[in-house]
Motif scaffolding. Structure first.
Motif, PDB file in Angstrom:
ATOM      1  N   GLY A 111       0.817  -1.211   0.000  1.00 52.61           N
ATOM      2  CA  GLY A 111       0.000   0.000   0.000  1.00 52.61           C
ATOM      3  C   GLY A 111       0.852   1.262   0.000  1.00 52.61           C
ATOM      4  N   ILE A 112       0.185   2.395   0.015  1.00 49.28           N
ATOM      5  CA  ILE A 112       0.882   3.687  -0.042  1.00 49.28           C
ATOM      6  C   ILE A 112       1.787   3.877   1.162  1.00 49.28           C
ATOM      7  CG2 ILE A 112       0.572   6.194  -0.046  1.00 49.28           C
ATOM      8  CD1 ILE A 112      -2.131   5.682  -1.486  1.00 49.28           C
ATOM      9  N   VAL A 113       1.208   3.710   2.351  1.00 50.86           N
ATOM     10  CA  VAL A 113       1.968   3.930   3.584  1.00 50.86           C
ATOM     11  C   VAL A 113       3.085   2.907   3.740  1.00 50.86           C
ATOM     12  CG1 VAL A 113       1.814   3.978   6.105  1.00 50.86           C
ATOM     13  CG2 VAL A 113       0.026   5.067   4.719  1.00 50.86           C
ATOM     14  N   GLY A 114       2.795   1.658   3.391  1.00 54.66           N
ATOM     15  CA  GLY A 114       3.820   0.617   3.490  1.00 54.66           C
ATOM     16  C   GLY A 114       5.012   0.888   2.594  1.00 54.66           C
ATOM     17  N   LYS A 115       4.746   1.468   1.405  1.00 51.45           N
ATOM     18  CA  LYS A 115       5.837   1.782   0.481  1.00 51.45           C
ATOM     19  C   LYS A 115       6.662   2.973   0.969  1.00 51.45           C
ATOM     20  CE  LYS A 115       3.697  -0.125  -3.687  1.00 51.45           C
ATOM     21  NZ  LYS A 115       3.069   0.181  -4.994  1.00 51.45           N
ATOM     22  N   VAL A 116       6.011   3.894   1.678  1.00 55.53           N
ATOM     23  CA  VAL A 116       6.754   5.019   2.264  1.00 55.53           C
ATOM     24  C   VAL A 116       7.822   4.473   3.210  1.00 55.53           C
ATOM     25  CG1 VAL A 116       6.592   6.985   3.850  1.00 55.53           C
ATOM     26  CG2 VAL A 116       4.892   6.705   2.044  1.00 55.53           C
ATOM     27  N   ALA A 117       7.447   3.447   3.976  1.00 58.36           N
ATOM     28  CA  ALA A 117       8.384   2.832   4.922  1.00 58.36           C
ATOM     29  C   ALA A 117       9.470   2.027   4.207  1.00 58.36           C
ATOM     30  CB  ALA A 117       7.627   1.935   5.897  1.00 58.36           C
ATOM     31  N   SER A 118       9.078   1.286   3.176  1.00 54.53           N
ATOM     32  CA  SER A 118      10.060   0.421   2.497  1.00 54.53           C
ATOM     33  C   SER A 118      11.009   1.206   1.602  1.00 54.53           C
ATOM     34  CB  SER A 118       9.343  -0.642   1.666  1.00 54.53           C
ATOM     35  OG  SER A 118       8.585  -0.045   0.614  1.00 54.53           O
ATOM     36  N   GLU A 119      10.525   2.319   1.030  1.00 52.30           N
ATOM     37  CA  GLU A 119      11.344   3.101   0.097  1.00 52.30           C
ATOM     38  C   GLU A 119      11.986   4.329   0.752  1.00 52.30           C
ATOM     39  OE1 GLU A 119       8.792   4.000  -3.178  1.00 52.30           O
ATOM     40  OE2 GLU A 119       8.402   1.876  -3.647  1.00 52.30           O
ATOM     41  N   ASN A 120      11.597   4.609   1.989  1.00 53.02           N
ATOM     42  CA  ASN A 120      12.141   5.767   2.717  1.00 53.02           C
ATOM     43  C   ASN A 120      11.954   7.059   1.928  1.00 53.02           C
ATOM     44  OD1 ASN A 120      13.345   7.240   4.736  1.00 53.02           O
ATOM     45  ND2 ASN A 120      15.451   6.595   4.261  1.00 53.02           N
ATOM     46  N   GLN A 121      10.753   7.205   1.348  1.00 52.09           N
ATOM     47  CA  GLN A 121      10.422   8.395   0.562  1.00 52.09           C
ATOM     48  C   GLN A 121       9.005   8.854   0.900  1.00 52.09           C
ATOM     49  OE1 GLN A 121      12.287  10.207  -1.542  1.00 52.09           O
ATOM     50  NE2 GLN A 121      14.077   8.901  -1.231  1.00 52.09           N
TER      51      GLN A 121
END
Length: 264
Positions: A111-121
């Protein structure tokens, strides 16, 4: 009227009125910007003071999301941390909504929030209700959540969580807003890291103290029974198992009882 003709009085009045209106609007805009900047600075100072205070981490995180929601004019602000299970859990929010506060766990990278955490962006979403990669569209519709700004919490490049700001109407987040939320996220990450270091330090200190107490008690038992240290230690272990008490408590009891005997 020719190009060289002098404007009539009405024309001059109109020009002057437009000029005054423009100046007033510019002044109000500058005043609004100044007020916005001041509120953001005040928010950052409030968070900085909280971080350096002796407040519990839960209180600090709650203050962070409350102040952030105010300065960002967000309907809901939440702070999520990566827990021991490797997933994102909501640790603080200023929202009292039962729907939003339902236990929601997000996989890192999903999801959006999960990708923020995984990509550090950071991620900016104009309308989460129509995004296929937003995990809770029904909740967003019920709660009236529209735009989202999500920023990672990172310490030395290691992501430990995210902070999310939702608006109740479509909003295009500006670069200054992203900068402010990123600054807040950095401060929150420092507070969390400092608390974890303090906890680890205390655990290590308590472990060392426990070892010292056990060693002292073991020596007392060994001296009394005339046996070696290993036998005394096994005796303490047996006492710990029989009494269902930690080794530290057994050691403290031995030391205190021998101290009483010596003084009597």
């Amino acid at each position: 009227m020719g190009n060289g003709a002098r404007p009539g009085p009405w024309r001059e009045s109109w020009v002057m009125a437009r000029k005054k209106t423009s100046e007033k609007a510019a002044g109000e805009a500058d005043s609004g910007k100044s007020s916005s900047v001041e509120s953001r600075i005040s928010a950052l100072l409030t968070i900085s003071r909280a971080i350096t205070s002796e407040k519990y981490l839960e209180d600090i995180l709650r203050l962070i999301v409350t102040v952030t929601a105010e300065v960002m004019e967000s309907k809901i602000c939440s702070l999520m941390l990566i827990d021991e299970d490797g997933k994102l859990h909501v640790k603080a929010t200023q929202s009292i909504s039962k729907e939003y506060n339902k236990k929601r766990i997000i996989d890192v990278g999903k999801g959006i929030v999960g990708k923020v955490a995984s990509e550090n962006q950071p991620a900016i979403v104009h309308d989460v209700r129509v995004r296929n990669d937003y995990l809770y569209p029904e909740m967003a519709r019920k709660e009236g959540l529209v735009s989202l700004l999500s920023v990672p919490l990172a310490v030395k490049g290691r992501v430990i969580g995210v902070i999310n700001c939702y608006t109740s109407r479509p909003h295009d987040f500006t670069e200054p807003e992203v900068t402010v939320l990123t600054t807040i996220a950095n401060q929150a990450a420092i507070a969390i890291e400092n608390t974890e270091l303090l906890v680890r330090s205390r655990v290590i200190q308590e472990e060392l103290e426990s070892r010292k107490l056990v060693e002292r008690a073991k020596d007392i038992l060994a001296a009394e029974s005339g046996t070696g240290g290993d036998e005394a230690y096994r005796k303490m272990q047996q006492m710990s198992m029989n009494m269902r008490r930690p080794m530290r408590q057994i050691a403290e009891a031995i030391i205190i009882s021998r101290g009483v005997n010596e003084s009597s």
